[in-house]
Design a protein around this motif. Structure first.
Motif, mmCIF file in Angstrom:
data_model
loop_
_atom_site.group_PDB
_atom_site.id
_atom_site.type_symbol
_atom_site.label_atom_id
_atom_site.label_comp_id
_atom_site.label_asym_id
_atom_site.label_seq_id
_atom_site.Cartn_x
_atom_site.Cartn_y
_atom_site.Cartn_z
ATOM 1 N N MET A 95 0.838 -1.196 0.000
ATOM 2 C CA MET A 95 0.000 0.000 0.000
ATOM 3 C C MET A 95 0.873 1.246 0.000
ATOM 4 S SD MET A 95 -2.968 -1.054 2.717
ATOM 5 C CE MET A 95 -3.862 0.468 2.408
ATOM 6 N N PRO A 96 0.469 2.273 -0.730
ATOM 7 C CA PRO A 96 1.226 3.529 -0.708
ATOM 8 C C PRO A 96 1.072 4.241 0.622
ATOM 9 C CG PRO A 96 -0.789 3.783 -1.993
ATOM 10 C CD PRO A 96 -0.703 2.334 -1.627
ATOM 11 N N ILE A 97 2.062 5.049 0.957
ATOM 12 C CA ILE A 97 1.982 5.839 2.184
ATOM 13 C C ILE A 97 1.701 7.307 1.854
ATOM 14 C CG2 ILE A 97 3.375 4.288 3.567
ATOM 15 C CD1 ILE A 97 4.878 7.482 2.241
ATOM 16 N N GLY A 98 1.494 7.609 0.598
ATOM 17 C CA GLY A 98 1.161 8.964 0.191
ATOM 18 C C GLY A 98 0.931 9.003 -1.306
ATOM 19 N N TYR A 99 0.394 10.104 -1.779
ATOM 20 C CA TYR A 99 0.104 10.255 -3.200
ATOM 21 C C TYR A 99 0.312 11.720 -3.546
ATOM 22 C CZ TYR A 99 -2.320 9.711 -7.676
ATOM 23 O OH TYR A 99 -2.627 9.673 -9.004
ATOM 24 N N GLU A 100 1.062 11.973 -4.615
ATOM 25 C CA GLU A 100 1.464 13.341 -4.899
ATOM 26 C C GLU A 100 0.976 13.848 -6.255
ATOM 27 O OE1 GLU A 100 5.409 14.010 -2.365
ATOM 28 O OE2 GLU A 100 5.760 13.197 -4.357
ATOM 29 N N GLU A 198 1.426 10.542 -8.658
ATOM 30 C CA GLU A 198 2.295 9.389 -8.402
ATOM 31 C C GLU A 198 2.206 8.993 -6.938
ATOM 32 O OE1 GLU A 198 5.532 6.775 -9.897
ATOM 33 O OE2 GLU A 198 3.745 7.778 -10.664
ATOM 34 N N ALA A 199 2.118 7.691 -6.683
ATOM 35 C CA ALA A 199 2.056 7.194 -5.314
ATOM 36 C C ALA A 199 3.456 7.024 -4.734
ATOM 37 C CB ALA A 199 1.319 5.864 -5.275
ATOM 38 N N LEU A 200 3.574 7.242 -3.427
ATOM 39 C CA LEU A 200 4.809 7.030 -2.684
ATOM 40 C C LEU A 200 4.677 5.751 -1.854
ATOM 41 C CD1 LEU A 200 5.527 10.615 -1.339
ATOM 42 C CD2 LEU A 200 7.057 9.307 -2.809
ATOM 43 N N TYR A 201 5.713 4.910 -1.893
ATOM 44 C CA TYR A 201 5.713 3.658 -1.151
ATOM 45 C C TYR A 201 6.947 3.582 -0.256
ATOM 46 C CZ TYR A 201 2.360 2.100 -4.726
ATOM 47 O OH TYR A 201 1.272 1.992 -5.562
ATOM 48 N N THR A 232 -4.540 9.554 9.635
ATOM 49 C CA THR A 232 -4.521 10.737 10.492
ATOM 50 C C THR A 232 -3.171 11.430 10.432
ATOM 51 O OG1 THR A 232 -6.163 9.791 11.985
ATOM 52 C CG2 THR A 232 -4.814 11.577 12.849
ATOM 53 N N VAL A 233 -2.095 10.656 10.476
ATOM 54 C CA VAL A 233 -0.746 11.219 10.397
ATOM 55 C C VAL A 233 -0.547 11.957 9.079
ATOM 56 C CG1 VAL A 233 1.699 10.640 10.190
ATOM 57 C CG2 VAL A 233 0.320 9.579 11.978
ATOM 58 N N LEU A 234 -0.921 11.319 7.971
ATOM 59 C CA LEU A 234 -0.738 11.929 6.664
ATOM 60 C C LEU A 234 -1.552 13.209 6.526
ATOM 61 C CD1 LEU A 234 -0.863 8.677 4.513
ATOM 62 C CD2 LEU A 234 1.134 10.108 4.917
ATOM 63 N N VAL A 235 -2.803 13.173 6.982
ATOM 64 C CA VAL A 235 -3.664 14.352 6.892
ATOM 65 C C VAL A 235 -3.074 15.500 7.699
ATOM 66 C CG1 VAL A 235 -5.895 15.309 7.569
ATOM 67 C CG2 VAL A 235 -5.799 13.125 6.357
ATOM 68 N N PRO A 258 -5.659 9.649 2.001
ATOM 69 C CA PRO A 258 -5.507 11.060 1.697
ATOM 70 C C PRO A 258 -4.367 11.307 0.729
ATOM 71 C CG PRO A 258 -4.585 10.589 3.840
ATOM 72 C CD PRO A 258 -5.257 9.323 3.369
ATOM 73 N N ALA A 259 -4.529 12.292 -0.123
ATOM 74 C CA ALA A 259 -3.496 12.651 -1.085
ATOM 75 C C ALA A 259 -3.389 14.153 -1.147
ATOM 76 C CB ALA A 259 -3.864 12.099 -2.469
ATOM 77 N N ASN A 260 -2.200 14.631 -1.526
ATOM 78 C CA ASN A 260 -2.087 16.075 -1.686
ATOM 79 C C ASN A 260 -2.528 16.473 -3.082
ATOM 80 O OD1 ASN A 260 0.557 14.744 -2.449
ATOM 81 N ND2 ASN A 260 0.886 16.779 -3.275
#
Length: 260
Positions: A95-100, A198-201, A232-235, A258-260
């Protein structure tokens, strides 16, 4: 899920993990008092704490970090784009840990809210060495459709922009907002690039004994989602720089994040 015995065997092989990150705020950075911080750093710390694995955090320049991880000297990188080249020496989290979203920072030379790759042609662009910004951007660079010069770190690129030595710098929305929020370069602005995000992993070095933790790490990340800790952390970090949050980024990723 792993059995207790299987997890114990993995932890015996790797009771301490070296976790590397580069200066990539708000995902990973070091505070003024030397504290390791950022969304991806926090996710890694929480995941490995839940797995009872001790963490040694190390910050280094991005290209060096990739090389050290390829060689097995760093076990784990908190956040990276998925590329074919990296998959030859690393394994990514499920799973990605972020999306940019990808943006171009510039000194006001563009006058539209959204840029296309065509807008960047005939301009001198910058990118952090070793970075990938999705298939559309990488393909355009690989085919020579964009005039791109690599710089060691993000700050180097922004200094070049500010000095008029380049026209734009490609990075992510959250990174751009963080840099602009610091107001170090008041004449620079940014606009979104009309390309796929792009997703971050997280990734594990295949040469590391800690690579055996990959399955349990994936299970732990899913648990963090169910407990609502990871979103929650990412947000919180994305909101700290005013980055827009998109909850329905990809129907194939469950649960949506959540994604930016």
């Amino acid at each position: 899920m792993l059995t207790g015995t299987a997890l114990a065997r993995e932890q015996e092989a790797c009771h301490r993990i070296s976790v590397g990150y580069s200066n990539y705020p708000p995902f990973s950075y070091q505070t003024a008092d030397g504290r390791d911080a950022g969304a991806s750093v926090e996710v890694a710390k929480r995941a490995f704490a839940k797995m009872n694995v001790m963490v040694e955090l190390t910050q280094m320049p991005w290209v060096r970090l990739l090389q050290e991880t390829r060689n097995g000297n760093i076990d784990f990188v908190t956040a990276a784009y998925r590329t074919k080249e990296r998959q030859s020496w690393a394994s990514y989290s499920d799973m990605p840990i972020g999306y940019e979203r990808i943006v171009a920072i510039h000194a006001g030379i563009f006058h539209q809210d959204r840029l296309t790759l065509e807008d960047l042609r005939q301009k001198r662009g910058l990118i952090r060495r070793g970075d990938s910004h999705g298939q559309m951007v990488d393909t355009a660079i690989g085919k020579g459709q964009l005039d791109i010069f690599e710089v060691p770190e993000i700050d180097d690129g922004l200094h070049m922009l500010d000095a008029g030595r380049a026209d734009y710098f490609l990075t992510s929305d959250a990174i751009a907002r963080n840099m602009m929020q610091e107001n170090t370069f008041p004449d620079l602005v940014f606009d979104r690039l009309d390309v796929d995000g792009e997703a971050l992993y997280a990734l594990f070095s295949r040469k590391s004994s800690c690579h055996a933790l990959l399955t349990s790490f994936n299970d732990t990340i899913r648990t963090l989602y169910r407990e609502d800790l990871m979103p929650t952390v990412l947000v919180q970090y994305l909101r700290s720089v005013g980055s827009p949050l998109v909850l329905g980024m990809d129907e194939t990723i469950k649960p949506l994040m959540p994604a930016n």
